[in-house]
Design a protein around this motif. Structure first.
Motif, mmCIF file in Angstrom:
data_model
loop_
_atom_site.group_PDB
_atom_site.id
_atom_site.type_symbol
_atom_site.label_atom_id
_atom_site.label_comp_id
_atom_site.label_asym_id
_atom_site.label_seq_id
_atom_site.Cartn_x
_atom_site.Cartn_y
_atom_site.Cartn_z
ATOM 1 N N VAL A 1 0.848 -1.200 0.000
ATOM 2 C CA VAL A 1 0.000 0.000 0.000
ATOM 3 C C VAL A 1 0.883 1.249 0.000
ATOM 4 N N ARG A 2 1.908 1.225 0.862
ATOM 5 C CA ARG A 2 2.806 2.392 0.952
ATOM 6 C C ARG A 2 3.517 2.639 -0.378
ATOM 7 N N ILE A 3 3.939 1.546 -1.044
ATOM 8 C CA ILE A 3 4.609 1.690 -2.344
ATOM 9 C C ILE A 3 3.662 2.369 -3.336
ATOM 10 N N CYS A 4 2.422 1.912 -3.357
ATOM 11 C CA CYS A 4 1.443 2.512 -4.285
ATOM 12 C C CYS A 4 1.230 3.990 -3.947
ATOM 13 N N GLN A 5 1.156 4.296 -2.646
ATOM 14 C CA GLN A 5 0.983 5.710 -2.249
ATOM 15 C C GLN A 5 2.164 6.547 -2.731
ATOM 16 N N GLU A 6 3.370 6.001 -2.568
ATOM 17 C CA GLU A 6 4.564 6.751 -2.994
ATOM 18 C C GLU A 6 4.607 6.927 -4.502
ATOM 19 N N LEU A 7 4.230 5.886 -5.241
ATOM 20 C CA LEU A 7 4.229 5.990 -6.706
ATOM 21 C C LEU A 7 3.240 7.066 -7.165
ATOM 22 N N LEU A 8 2.117 7.137 -6.450
ATOM 23 C CA LEU A 8 1.129 8.160 -6.802
ATOM 24 C C LEU A 8 1.617 9.554 -6.480
ATOM 25 N N LYS A 9 2.325 9.655 -5.345
ATOM 26 C CA LYS A 9 2.850 10.941 -4.915
ATOM 27 C C LYS A 9 3.900 11.415 -5.934
ATOM 28 N N ALA A 10 4.743 10.486 -6.352
ATOM 29 C CA ALA A 10 5.798 10.817 -7.327
ATOM 30 C C ALA A 10 5.174 11.317 -8.626
ATOM 31 N N LYS A 11 4.000 10.766 -8.944
ATOM 32 C CA LYS A 11 3.316 11.139 -10.181
ATOM 33 C C LYS A 11 2.785 12.573 -10.115
ATOM 34 N N THR A 12 2.292 12.949 -8.908
ATOM 35 C CA THR A 12 1.681 14.267 -8.787
ATOM 36 C C THR A 12 2.696 15.353 -8.431
ATOM 37 N N ASP A 13 3.887 14.961 -7.946
ATOM 38 C CA ASP A 13 4.910 15.951 -7.550
ATOM 39 C C ASP A 13 5.438 16.700 -8.771
#
Ligand code: B12
Length: 217
Positions: free
Chosen positions: A205-217
Motif C-alpha cells: 500500500v505504501r509503495i502505491c501511495q509513494e508511486l502516486l505521490k511521485a506522479k503528482t509531484d
C-alpha cells in the motif's frame, strides 16, 4: 460505547461472530450509512495491519480480517458502489498472473488497498498478459500490481511487464508495475523488470501511495 465502536473493536479483535452480530444490529437499527460502515471497517483493518506490522498479529490475522471485512460489507447492499463513489486515492489494477492460482494474498492486498481509499480493479487469478494490457487500455490505472507465488508466475510477471512496457507509447503513459507475493524478492523484481516489489500488503500500500505521490509531484 456505540454499536459502530463495538464493531470496530470486534474486527480488531478478529471476533467474527460478534462483528457480524454488531454489523447486523447497526443496520437493522438504522445506526449507520454505507460510508460510515465502510469507514469503521477500514479503520479496524488499518489497526489490524498495524498490529501485524508490529508483530503483534500474524499473517493469519490479515487473512481473517480480510475475510471478515468482506463478510461485514456484504451485509450491506450497495456498500461496494458507495465505496467506489467516495474520494479515491488512485486506481490500481491487480491480478494473479497466468499459471498461478494463489489468491489469498492478492485478496488481502486488494482489501488493504481499498481500506486506504484506492479503487481496485481485480482481474482474479491465472490472468493472461493480454488481459492486463486490455485493462490498462480501458481503465488507465495509476499502478499495475501483479501477484504470484510459484516459479511459473515469475515468467508470467516478466512477460506481462514486457508487454505493457512495449505499449507505453501507444498508451501515452507509463504505468508503474509492482510485483508481490510471499516468494518474490529484489532479484526477481530485477528479472521481471518491475518498478518495485513487496511481500507485505501494508508495505505494498505504501509503495502505491509513494508511486502516486511521485506522479503528482
Ligand atoms: C495456501 C497455498 C496454496 C493453496 C492456495 C489457495 C488459494 N486459494 O490461494 C493451494 C493448495 C491451492 C496451493 C497450490 C499450489 N502451490 Co501453494 N502454497 C500455499 C502456501 C502454503 C500459502 C500461500 C498463502 O496464501 N499465504 C498467505 C498470503 C496472505 O500470503 P502472500 O500470498 O504472501 O500474500 C501477502 C504478501 O505477499 C502480499 N501480496 C500478495 N500479492 C501481492 C501483490 C503485490 C503487488 C504486493 C505489493 C503485495 C502482495 O500481501 C499478502 C499479505 O501481506 C504457500 C507457502 C508460502 N510460503 O507462501 C505455498 C506455495 C506458494 N505453493 C507452492 C506450490 C509449489 C504450489 C503448487 C505448484 C503445488 C502443486 N504441486 O500443485 C500449487 C500451484 C497451483 C497453481 N497453479 O498456482 C510453493 C511455491 C514454490 C515456488 N516458488 O514455486 C509454496 C511457496 C510452498 C512451498 N514452500 O513449496 N498452494
Amino acid at each position: 460505547m456505540g454499536t459502530l465502536d463495538e464493531l470496530y473493536r470486534a474486527i480488531v479483535d478478529l471476533d467474527e461472530e460478534r462483528a457480524l452480530e454488531l454489523a447486523r444490529r447497526a443496520i437493522s437499527q438504522d445506526q449507520t450509512t454505507p460510508l460510515l460502515m465502510l469507514s469503521t471497517c477500514q479503520q479496524a483493518l488499518r489497526m489490524v495491519g498495524e498490529r501485524y506490522e508490529r508483530g503483534k498479529y500474524f499473517l493469519t490475522a490479515l487473512v481473517l480480517a480480510g475475510e471478515l471485512f468482506k463478510e461485514v460489507l456484504e451485509l450491506m447492499p450497495g456498500i461496494h458502489e458507495s465505496a467506489m463513489h467516495g474520494p479515491t486515492q488512485g486506481k490500481v489494477l491487480l491480478g494473479t498472473v497466468q499459471a498461478d492460482i494463489h489468491n489469498i494474498g492478492k485478496d488481502v492486498f486488494g482489501t488493504a488497498l481499498r481500506s486506504y481509499g484506492f479503487e481496485v480493479i481485480d482481474l482474479g487469478v491465472d490472468v493472461p498478459k493480454e488481459r492486463f494490457l486490455d485493462e490498462v487500455r480501458r481503465s488507465r490505472p495509476d499502478v499495475v500490481c501483479l501477484s504470484g507465488l510459484i516459479l511459473a508466475a515469475f515468467e508470467s510477471m516478466k512477460s506481462t511487464t514486457r508487454l505493457i512496457r512495449a505499449h507505453d507509447k501507444e498508451l501515452a503513459y507509463r504505468p508503474p508495475v509492482v510485483i508481490g507475493g510471499g516468494t518474490v524478492d529484489g532479484q526477481i523484481c530485477s528479472y521481471v523488470g518491475a518498478d518495485s516489489w513487496s511481500t507485505d500488503a501494508m508495505e505494498g500500500v505504501r509503495i502505491c501511495q509513494e508511486l502516486l505521490k511521485a506522479k503528482t509531484d
